[in-house]
Motif scaffolding. Structure first.
Motif, mmCIF file in Angstrom:
data_model
loop_
_atom_site.group_PDB
_atom_site.id
_atom_site.type_symbol
_atom_site.label_atom_id
_atom_site.label_comp_id
_atom_site.label_asym_id
_atom_site.label_seq_id
_atom_site.Cartn_x
_atom_site.Cartn_y
_atom_site.Cartn_z
ATOM 1 N N PRO A 263 92.479 24.918 50.227
ATOM 2 C CA PRO A 263 93.687 24.102 49.744
ATOM 3 C C PRO A 263 95.029 24.387 50.119
ATOM 4 C CG PRO A 263 92.081 25.044 47.886
ATOM 5 C CD PRO A 263 91.742 25.646 48.860
ATOM 6 N N GLU A 264 95.204 25.649 50.331
ATOM 7 C CA GLU A 264 96.695 25.843 50.930
ATOM 8 C C GLU A 264 96.900 25.471 52.476
ATOM 9 O OE1 GLU A 264 97.385 29.779 50.226
ATOM 10 O OE2 GLU A 264 97.447 29.638 47.921
ATOM 11 N N GLN A 267 97.039 21.638 52.565
ATOM 12 C CA GLN A 267 98.151 20.907 51.988
ATOM 13 C C GLN A 267 99.062 20.955 53.057
ATOM 14 O OE1 GLN A 267 98.802 19.561 49.246
ATOM 15 N NE2 GLN A 267 100.833 19.178 49.660
ATOM 16 N N LYS A 268 98.914 22.087 54.091
ATOM 17 C CA LYS A 268 99.916 22.151 55.137
ATOM 18 C C LYS A 268 99.533 21.259 56.457
ATOM 19 C CE LYS A 268 99.568 25.865 57.826
ATOM 20 N NZ LYS A 268 99.668 27.218 58.275
ATOM 21 N N ASP A 270 96.757 18.713 56.424
ATOM 22 C CA ASP A 270 96.225 17.338 56.191
ATOM 23 C C ASP A 270 96.131 17.022 54.756
ATOM 24 O OD1 ASP A 270 95.053 15.298 57.083
ATOM 25 O OD2 ASP A 270 92.823 15.971 56.924
ATOM 26 N N PRO A 271 97.154 17.043 54.176
ATOM 27 C CA PRO A 271 97.547 16.700 52.769
ATOM 28 C C PRO A 271 96.812 15.445 51.981
ATOM 29 C CG PRO A 271 99.599 16.678 53.665
ATOM 30 C CD PRO A 271 98.636 16.976 54.685
ATOM 31 N N GLN A 272 96.710 14.361 52.850
ATOM 32 C CA GLN A 272 96.315 12.982 52.395
ATOM 33 C C GLN A 272 94.790 12.935 52.173
ATOM 34 O OE1 GLN A 272 97.380 13.891 55.403
ATOM 35 N NE2 GLN A 272 95.949 12.909 57.049
ATOM 36 N N TYR A 274 91.194 14.103 50.650
ATOM 37 C CA TYR A 274 90.563 14.720 49.349
ATOM 38 C C TYR A 274 89.653 16.282 50.002
ATOM 39 C CZ TYR A 274 87.297 15.808 45.529
ATOM 40 O OH TYR A 274 86.322 16.417 44.745
ATOM 41 N N TYR A 275 90.148 17.054 49.125
ATOM 42 C CA TYR A 275 89.215 18.234 49.211
ATOM 43 C C TYR A 275 88.300 18.824 48.040
ATOM 44 C CZ TYR A 275 88.500 23.339 49.150
ATOM 45 O OH TYR A 275 87.629 24.455 49.188
#
Length: 337
Positions: A263-264, A267-268, A270-272, A274-275
């Motif tokens: 997740p981290e 977030q850096k 490809d934040p757009q 869904y994970y």
């Protein structure tokens, strides 16, 4: 396994390039261009053709002692949209990012992007460009296990099977192998969504720091290589890692790579998108058919609530091999008739 290339650069070089297609409101879009590299170039040039008109945008490179870096958004009026298969056209924009110094083109990167807006109303319930999408597809194992070399003709037959089965999604299995850009370009062109897993699978992993960092580094390479493709619907932490650990008796298994590292990283980078922490997950237990996604093995076992699953991301069926393989292994009068 794959071709090897030797590239030589005298001074200026593009080390990393990322073009993100952003769909805004009222038929407007933007290309967010990020690039960095070596040398002391004067400018970066971004060129593309849209609605029959060629656009060339120049971005000055600020002076720096060691290397260079730029980040700029370019507005795009009325961009044609990219839709999944069966819902609209797969409009793609080919872009060249080039590096210039003293009137000479020193390096270039070519890519293609698609403008689309993905929303998720609830877990695994997607809306793309305002249209609700039902995912129909299959989990993709390695196409052959002798060399794991990518074979375009075999992949072409696979894509035809996918289309003839009216599928719109392929899940890249976390216990498989990385696939080349050709595969994802074909998914872009055909409108096939990709559920992309990181390559972890089936059971608990060692919690040594070096193992965790190796997993994260591998995921970083994959994300940077694939994030420009409009076909990539989501990232997933792997296949049956949590479920496998629970089968081994670790009911509250929490691997830091899945819950923190990936997740981290996303977030850096490809934040757009869904994970999804793992497949299956999100229920009271990992393979809870009532919530999240579910792996069903009706040919192997029975399961509570299996008749009414929320979302099946893996479905197994046992079938015999082709006849000529059976003939090699089973001898006797069976085949005389």
């Amino acid at each position: 396994y794959a071709p090897v290339y030797l590239e030589y650069f005298e001074e200026e070089e593009i080390l990393e390039s990322y073009v993100q297609a952003i769909l805004q409101e009222r038929k407007q879009g933007a290309l967010k261009v990020q690039a960095s590299g070596k040398g002391h170039p004067e400018r970066v040039q971004v060129s593309y053709t849209l609605h029959g008109v060629e656009y060339i945008k120049e971005i000055p490179v600020p002076p720096a002692e060691d290397g260079w870096e730029i980040c700029r958004e370019i507005l795009v009026e009325d961009p044609p949209l990219w839709f999944p298969r069966g819902m609209g056209e797969q409009n793609l924009l080919e872009i060249e990012v080039s590096l210039w110094n003293k009137g000479e083109k020193k390096d270039r990167v070519k890519t293609q992007v698609g403008f689309r807006k993905v929303e998720m109303k609830s877990p695994l319930d997607f809306v793309i460009n305002g249209k609700k999408v039902r995912l129909f597809g299959g989990s993709l194992d390695p196409m052959q296990g002798y060399t794991h070399c990518y074979q375009k003709e075999r992949a072409k037959r696979l894509f035809l099977l996918v289309e003839n089965a009216n599928m719109n999604t392929l899940r890249i299995w976390g216990e498989g192998i990385p696939l080349p850009q050709d595969f994802y370009k074909e998914c872009d062109r055909r409108g096939i969504l990709v559920w992309q897993e990181f390559f972890l699978g089936n059971g608990a992993y060692p919690e040594y720091e070096e193992i965790q960092q190796a997993c994260i580094r591998e995921a970083e390479v994959l994300v940077k290589r694939l994030r420009e493709h409009p076909c990539i619907l989501l990232w997933c932490g792997g296949n049956e890692t949590i479920m496998g650990a629970q089968f081994q008796g670790r009911k509250d298994y929490d691997y830091p790579v899945l819950s923190q590292g990936f997740p981290e990283l996303l977030q850096k980078l490809d934040p757009q998108r869904y994970y999804h922490s793992n497949s299956p997950s999100l229920g009271e237990w990992a393979n809870d058919p009532r919530e999240g996604d579910f792996h069903t093995y009706d040919c192997v076992w029975e399961y509570p609530y299996k008749d009414y699953p929320n979302f099946i991301s893996e479905h197994i069926r046992v079938a015999p091999p082709v006849k000529h393989s059976l003939e090699k292994m089973i001898h006797g009068p069976l085949w005389d008739s």
